[in-house]
Scaffold this active site. Structure first.
Site, PDB file in Angstrom:
ATOM      1  N   SER A 117     -17.079  14.697  36.460  1.00 25.99           N
ATOM      2  CA  SER A 117     -16.462  12.934  36.022  1.00 25.99           C
ATOM      3  C   SER A 117     -16.819  12.128  37.424  1.00 25.99           C
ATOM      4  CB  SER A 117     -15.673  13.553  35.950  1.00 25.99           C
ATOM      5  OG  SER A 117     -13.805  13.986  36.432  1.00 25.99           O
ATOM      6  N   HIS A 138     -21.241  12.466  31.044  1.00 29.51           N
ATOM      7  CA  HIS A 138     -19.964  12.539  30.912  1.00 29.51           C
ATOM      8  C   HIS A 138     -19.208  11.767  30.139  1.00 29.51           C
ATOM      9  CE1 HIS A 138     -16.569  10.270  33.131  1.00 29.51           C
ATOM     10  NE2 HIS A 138     -16.301  12.268  33.014  1.00 29.51           N
ATOM     11  N   GLU A 150     -21.296   9.100  29.238  1.00 27.19           N
ATOM     12  CA  GLU A 150     -21.828   8.424  29.720  1.00 27.19           C
ATOM     13  C   GLU A 150     -22.937   9.172  30.448  1.00 27.19           C
ATOM     14  OE1 GLU A 150     -19.926   5.826  33.517  1.00 27.19           O
ATOM     15  OE2 GLU A 150     -18.668   8.097  33.637  1.00 27.19           O
ATOM     16  N   ASN A 188     -14.938   6.153  36.181  1.00 20.98           N
ATOM     17  CA  ASN A 188     -14.455   6.339  36.751  1.00 20.98           C
ATOM     18  C   ASN A 188     -13.971   5.001  37.954  1.00 20.98           C
ATOM     19  OD1 ASN A 188     -13.098   8.237  35.521  1.00 20.98           O
ATOM     20  ND2 ASN A 188     -14.270   9.618  35.890  1.00 20.98           N
TER      21      ASN A 188
HETATM   22  N1  CAA Z   1      -8.066  15.997  19.491  1.00 22.32           N
HETATM   23  C1  CAA Z   1      -8.544  15.022  18.519  1.00 22.32           C
HETATM   24  N2  CAA Z   1      -7.864  13.914  17.868  1.00 22.32           N
HETATM   25  C2  CAA Z   1      -7.066  13.331  18.678  1.00 22.32           C
HETATM   26  C3  CAA Z   1      -5.929  14.406  19.936  1.00 22.32           C
HETATM   27  C4  CAA Z   1      -6.744  15.189  20.664  1.00 22.32           C
HETATM   28  N3  CAA Z   1      -6.530  15.510  21.647  1.00 22.32           N
HETATM   29  N4  CAA Z   1      -4.792  12.918  20.668  1.00 22.32           N
HETATM   30  C5  CAA Z   1      -5.371  11.837  18.952  1.00 22.32           C
HETATM   31  N5  CAA Z   1      -6.251  12.373  18.516  1.00 22.32           N
HETATM   32  C6  CAA Z   1      -6.348  11.213  17.582  1.00 22.32           C
HETATM   33  C7  CAA Z   1      -5.238  11.902  16.457  1.00 22.32           C
HETATM   34  O1  CAA Z   1      -5.109  12.615  15.630  1.00 22.32           O
HETATM   35  C8  CAA Z   1      -5.291  10.686  15.218  1.00 22.32           C
HETATM   36  O2  CAA Z   1      -6.355  10.380  14.250  1.00 22.32           O
HETATM   37  P1  CAA Z   1      -5.921   9.975  13.078  1.00 22.32           P
HETATM   38  O3  CAA Z   1      -5.619   8.410  13.875  1.00 22.32           O
HETATM   39  O4  CAA Z   1      -7.159   9.685  12.609  1.00 22.32           O
HETATM   40  O5  CAA Z   1      -4.295  10.174  12.626  1.00 22.32           O
HETATM   41  C9  CAA Z   1      -5.698   9.378  16.873  1.00 22.32           C
HETATM   42  O6  CAA Z   1      -6.286  10.051  18.023  1.00 22.32           O
HETATM   43  C10 CAA Z   1      -4.797   8.722  17.601  1.00 22.32           C
HETATM   44  O7  CAA Z   1      -3.936   9.726  18.167  1.00 22.32           O
HETATM   45  P2  CAA Z   1      -2.101   9.507  18.011  1.00 22.32           P
HETATM   46  O8  CAA Z   1      -1.718   8.441  16.738  1.00 22.32           O
HETATM   47  O9  CAA Z   1      -1.405  10.807  17.825  1.00 22.32           O
HETATM   48  O10 CAA Z   1      -2.093   8.565  19.590  1.00 22.32           O
HETATM   49  P3  CAA Z   1      -2.516   7.671  19.601  1.00 22.32           P
HETATM   50  O11 CAA Z   1      -3.035   6.584  18.622  1.00 22.32           O
HETATM   51  O12 CAA Z   1      -1.613   7.589  21.160  1.00 22.32           O
HETATM   52  O13 CAA Z   1      -3.475   7.648  20.736  1.00 22.32           O
HETATM   53  C11 CAA Z   1      -4.859   8.273  21.911  1.00 22.32           C
HETATM   54  C12 CAA Z   1      -3.797   9.247  21.472  1.00 22.32           C
HETATM   55  C13 CAA Z   1      -6.251   9.114  21.629  1.00 22.32           C
HETATM   56  C14 CAA Z   1      -5.057  10.309  23.079  1.00 22.32           C
HETATM   57  C15 CAA Z   1      -4.341   7.185  22.886  1.00 22.32           C
HETATM   58  O14 CAA Z   1      -3.517   7.443  23.568  1.00 22.32           O
HETATM   59  C16 CAA Z   1      -5.941   6.690  23.713  1.00 22.32           C
HETATM   60  O15 CAA Z   1      -7.545   6.390  23.516  1.00 22.32           O
HETATM   61  N6  CAA Z   1      -5.727   7.233  25.099  1.00 22.32           N
HETATM   62  C17 CAA Z   1      -6.633   6.419  26.476  1.00 22.32           C
HETATM   63  C18 CAA Z   1      -7.459   7.853  26.559  1.00 22.32           C
HETATM   64  C19 CAA Z   1      -8.653   7.449  27.422  1.00 22.32           C
HETATM   65  O16 CAA Z   1      -8.065   6.790  28.160  1.00 22.32           O
HETATM   66  N7  CAA Z   1      -9.487   8.819  27.735  1.00 22.32           N
HETATM   67  C20 CAA Z   1     -10.095   8.848  28.753  1.00 22.32           C
HETATM   68  C21 CAA Z   1      -9.787   8.798  30.169  1.00 22.32           C
HETATM   69  S1  CAA Z   1     -10.565   9.535  31.476  1.00 22.32           S
HETATM   70  C22 CAA Z   1     -12.205  10.374  30.680  1.00 22.32           C
HETATM   71  O17 CAA Z   1     -11.807  11.122  30.604  1.00 22.32           O
HETATM   72  C23 CAA Z   1     -13.622  10.369  32.125  1.00 22.32           C
HETATM   73  C24 CAA Z   1     -12.470  11.616  33.244  1.00 22.32           C
HETATM   74  O18 CAA Z   1     -13.311  11.529  33.900  1.00 22.32           O
HETATM   75  C25 CAA Z   1     -11.051  11.265  34.132  1.00 22.32           C
END
Ligand code: CAA
Length: 289
Positions: A117, A138, A150, A188
């Protein structure tokens, strides 16, 4: 059917293995020891079982995906992989050692890609068997949910390498963006200053932790507030990437927030440590300030 190698069976590696298997690829999932790779596969089995329960996939598809993932305890088994994705710990020395190992078995046309990342791709390419067949790929967490990949090319990356990895990424059903090898790439570069600024705002007493999170969640329509998201990513990872931005650009606007540094120094790395800005030891996260 093409074989994809995934090195690192943690959260990112397991996610990459899962989506690759679901897309019909055969996957060799490696970690430093077989039991770690098997634990990664067990996590994938749980994730796929939840998808079956929710009727998102059929039992047959679950079984086929699981059957196509082979956990292994070393990269020696990756000789027939068309593409190997390294998703190990975000430490350059570890990645370099992995590239040297996998370089001994990688096929003459095989591509090696890193899920880093933040580490510059051109620099990492120096440790790859062939910099022309090396690039960044990424993924975002959680991999099965996030729709983006990415693609980052280093100075020496060949056009054919980018095209092949783009085909793979699209076969997973993800959208791709192409980024140059600049600190933080695209996501990022934009995200980390926001999370870092939320830490400044909290440290300076602009608002409470919950109000900073609620303000951004509802005011910007983000799925998570910035402090919750920082905990989700890992505060150590956020700090590491922020430092890459700061050092890589030399621009003081990227200086890490003192409160973020302090939490990391305390070992409060976020969700994975059960404590970050929130306390995750109970059923519901509780703000710590
Ligand atoms: N694995 C698989 N599926 C998952 C999961 C996981 N770890 N966490 C949640 N889900 C799925 C759930 O099963 C649910 O699916 P359905 O709609 O089909 O039932 C859906 O995602 C929504 O989950 P929840 O209802 O439990 O909770 P939520 O609506 O709060 O969603 C989330 C959880 C998807 C994590 C959401 O909060 C989200 O998108 N958050 C932001 C995540 C983000 O920004 N990620 C990028 C981070 S930066 C990065 O990764 C790069 C880096 O280099 C740092």
């Amino acid at each position: 059917m093409q074989t994809i190698g995934v090195i690192g069976a943690g959260q990112m590696g397991a996610g990459i293995a899962q989506v690759s298997a679901q897309a019909g690829f055969r996957v060799i999932l490696a970690d430093v020891a077989l039991d770690r790779a098997e634990a990664g596969k067990a996590g994938i089995a749980k994730a796929l079982a939840r998808l079956v329960e929710k009727e998102k996939i059929a039992e047959d598809d679950r079984d086929a995906a699981l059957a196509s993932i082979e956990p292994v305890g070393s990269v020696a088994a990756m000789g027939d992989c068309a593409l190997v994705i390294e998703a190990a710990t975000e430490r350059e020395a570890i990645k370099r050692a992995i590239f040297a190992d996998v370089g001994k078995v990688l096929g003459a046309d095989a591509i090696l890609a890193s899920n880093t990342s933040s580490i510059p791709i051109t620099r990492l390419a120096q440790a790859a068997p062939d910099p022309a067949r090396f690039m960044g790929v990424h993924f975002f967490n959680p991999v099965p949910v996030m729709g983006l990949i990415e693609l980052i090319r280093g100075l020496a990356t060949a056009d054919a390498t980018v095209a092949a990895v783009e085909d793979y990424a699209k076969a997973l059903g993800k959208q791709v963006v192409r980024a140059n090898d600049a600190p933080g790439f695209i996501v990022n570069r934009v995200l980390m200053p926001m999370l870092n600024e939320a830490c400044f705002a909290l440290g300076e007493g602009v608002a409470t932790m919950q109000d900073i999170d609620l303000a951004c969640q509802l005011g910007l329509n983000h799925p998570m507030g910035p402090l919750t998201l920082a905990d989700f990513i890992g505060l150590d990872t956020c700090l590491e990437i922020t430092r890459v931005l700061f050092e890589g650009t030399g621009d003081p606007k990227f200086r890490p927030a003192p409160l973020l540094v302090k939490y990391v120094e305390a070992g409060w790395f976020g969700r994975k440590a059960k404590r970050g800005f929130y306390d995750y030891s109970g059923a519901v996260p509780v703000p710590t300030r």
